[in-house]
Write a protein that holds these residues in place. Structure first.
Motif, PDB file in Angstrom:
ATOM      1  N   LYS A   9      -2.619  10.853   1.712  1.00 20.13           N
ATOM      2  CA  LYS A   9      -1.846  11.410   0.600  1.00 20.13           C
ATOM      3  C   LYS A   9      -1.243  12.765   0.943  1.00 20.13           C
ATOM      4  O   LYS A   9      -0.085  13.053   0.600  1.00 20.13           O
ATOM      5  N   LYS A  10      -2.000  13.604   1.636  1.00 19.44           N
ATOM      6  CA  LYS A  10      -1.545  14.950   1.961  1.00 19.44           C
ATOM      7  C   LYS A  10      -0.277  14.913   2.810  1.00 19.44           C
ATOM      8  O   LYS A  10       0.713  15.606   2.521  1.00 19.44           O
ATOM      9  N   ASN A  11      -0.270  14.092   3.865  1.00 22.36           N
ATOM     10  CA  ASN A  11       0.893  14.026   4.748  1.00 22.36           C
ATOM     11  C   ASN A  11       2.091  13.375   4.070  1.00 22.36           C
ATOM     12  O   ASN A  11       3.242  13.757   4.303  1.00 22.36           O
ATOM     13  N   LEU A  12       1.831  12.375   3.232  1.00 21.19           N
ATOM     14  CA  LEU A  12       2.918  11.737   2.492  1.00 21.19           C
ATOM     15  C   LEU A  12       3.551  12.717   1.516  1.00 21.19           C
ATOM     16  O   LEU A  12       4.780  12.774   1.369  1.00 21.19           O
ATOM     17  N   GLU A  13       2.726  13.506   0.853  1.00 20.52           N
ATOM     18  CA  GLU A  13       3.233  14.506  -0.090  1.00 20.52           C
ATOM     19  C   GLU A  13       4.094  15.543   0.632  1.00 20.52           C
ATOM     20  O   GLU A  13       5.164  15.938   0.143  1.00 20.52           O
ATOM     21  N   LYS A  14       3.665  15.977   1.818  1.00 24.38           N
ATOM     22  CA  LYS A  14       4.453  16.921   2.614  1.00 24.38           C
ATOM     23  C   LYS A  14       5.810  16.324   2.968  1.00 24.38           C
ATOM     24  O   LYS A  14       6.844  17.006   2.914  1.00 24.38           O
ATOM     25  N   ALA A  15       5.798  15.047   3.357  1.00 32.24           N
ATOM     26  CA  ALA A  15       7.050  14.391   3.750  1.00 32.24           C
ATOM     27  C   ALA A  15       8.024  14.312   2.582  1.00 32.24           C
ATOM     28  O   ALA A  15       9.224  14.578   2.734  1.00 32.24           O
ATOM     29  N   ASN A  64       0.828  -1.203   0.000  1.00 35.74           N
ATOM     30  CA  ASN A  64       0.000   0.000   0.000  1.00 35.74           C
ATOM     31  C   ASN A  64       0.867   1.259   0.000  1.00 35.74           C
ATOM     32  O   ASN A  64       0.575   2.227  -0.708  1.00 35.74           O
ATOM     33  N   LEU A  65       1.927   1.242   0.799  1.00 37.70           N
ATOM     34  CA  LEU A  65       2.821   2.398   0.860  1.00 37.70           C
ATOM     35  C   LEU A  65       3.510   2.616  -0.479  1.00 37.70           C
ATOM     36  O   LEU A  65       3.655   3.757  -0.935  1.00 37.70           O
ATOM     37  N   LYS A  66       3.936   1.539  -1.126  1.00 40.29           N
ATOM     38  CA  LYS A  66       4.572   1.656  -2.444  1.00 40.29           C
ATOM     39  C   LYS A  66       3.614   2.322  -3.437  1.00 40.29           C
ATOM     40  O   LYS A  66       4.015   3.211  -4.204  1.00 40.29           O
ATOM     41  N   ARG A  67       2.365   1.905  -3.424  1.00 39.58           N
ATOM     42  CA  ARG A  67       1.380   2.489  -4.338  1.00 39.58           C
ATOM     43  C   ARG A  67       1.144   3.965  -4.025  1.00 39.58           C
ATOM     44  O   ARG A  67       1.037   4.798  -4.941  1.00 39.58           O
ATOM     45  N   GLN A  68       1.074   4.290  -2.727  1.00 41.21           N
ATOM     46  CA  GLN A  68       0.856   5.678  -2.337  1.00 41.21           C
ATOM     47  C   GLN A  68       2.024   6.563  -2.761  1.00 41.21           C
ATOM     48  O   GLN A  68       1.836   7.682  -3.233  1.00 41.21           O
ATOM     49  N   ILE A  69       3.237   6.061  -2.567  1.00 45.25           N
ATOM     50  CA  ILE A  69       4.430   6.829  -2.947  1.00 45.25           C
ATOM     51  C   ILE A  69       4.423   7.104  -4.445  1.00 45.25           C
ATOM     52  O   ILE A  69       4.669   8.227  -4.894  1.00 45.25           O
TER      53      ILE A  69
END
Length: 254
Positions: free
Chosen positions: A104-110, A15-20
């Protein structure tokens, strides 16, 4: 950009791979590592990636054991269900600390921090950002459930739960008042949904509520037995590798 994921749950890693990829298609996940031992071996034999995404609870201990054995020279983004390790994560080169379920928002910020943030030890701005991010996310934990029971849906507050035990691929929820419900969710899913200030993943079979804990018994091999106010099918044992973390959780959330 090359990335490594350290995560012992296959579904969570995928799931994390897909989100990234959805956030930044240029990120190439070159390795998924599932344990402390595997991570130490990989970083000993390979050049450092541009970033490592790290879950704290791994199959053979917590992720901080990695840093006791090897130096990792790349920015780190922690991905976890627990908010109490943020400052400890900052001490080992973390640029962000994302609470599961990751949005998605927090991952994009990171990922943006990798491009624009100048990484320095003891940076007060970074600590403030991490703590602020946790506060924003913390309100997303589930407080109420609807439990299917025969031909009904039973409302259940998270405050009523004493402990949760795995039952094959489902979970048995035991309440403080003695009620018991079987739910179609895994312990991993429930661990991500419940507030880590109240619930602790004691081992692969049990999640316990702070409200139900009466006391602890020192067990052989440096382990701890958790004694609850309700009966359990067997002793709930916290492994030696996690006793320090469990004691800190008890102190911080008492």
């Amino acid at each position: 950009m090359k990335a490594v994921i350290i995560e012992d749950e296959y579904v969570a890693a995928e799931n994390l791979k897909r989100q990234i990829k959805a956030v930044d298609a240029t990120v190439d996940v070159i390795a998924v590592l599932q344990s402390v031992e595997e991570s130490v071996e990989w970083f000993s034999e390979n050049a450092a990636p541009d970033v490592a995404f790290i879950d704290i609870h791994l199959a053979d201990g917590d992720a901080f054991l990695i840093f006791e054995k090897i130096e990792i020279r790349c920015p780190l983004i922690f991905t976890t269900s627990y908010d109490e390790y943020a400052l400890k994560a900052f001490e080992v080169n973390s640029i962000d600390y994302l609470l599961k379920p990751i949005n998605k928002k927090n991952l994009e910020k990171a990922l943006n921090k990798l491009k624009y943030f100048s990484f320095k030890n003891n940076n007060e701005e970074l600590v403030s950002q991490i703590v602020g991010s946790i506060r924003e996310t913390k309100g997303t934990f589930k407080k109420h459930f609807l439990i299917p029971y025969k031909d009904k849906l039973i409302p259940l507050s998270a405050d009523e739960i004493a402990y949760i035990r795995t039952e094959y691929k489902m979970a048995d929820v035991f309440c403080l008042d003695g009620r018991r419900f079987l739910v179609d969710s895994s312990l991993d899913e429930l661990s991500r949904q419940l507030d880590p200030a109240v619930f602790f993943r004691a081992n692969r079979q049990y999640i316990v509520s702070h409200r139900a804990i009466v006391d602890l018994t020192v067990w052989f091999g440096g382990k701890l037995a958790v004694n609850l106010s309700v009966k359990t099918p067997e002793r709930i044992i916290v492994s030696r590798a996690r006793t320090g973390e469990f004691k800190e959780w008890m102190r911080c959330n008492g």
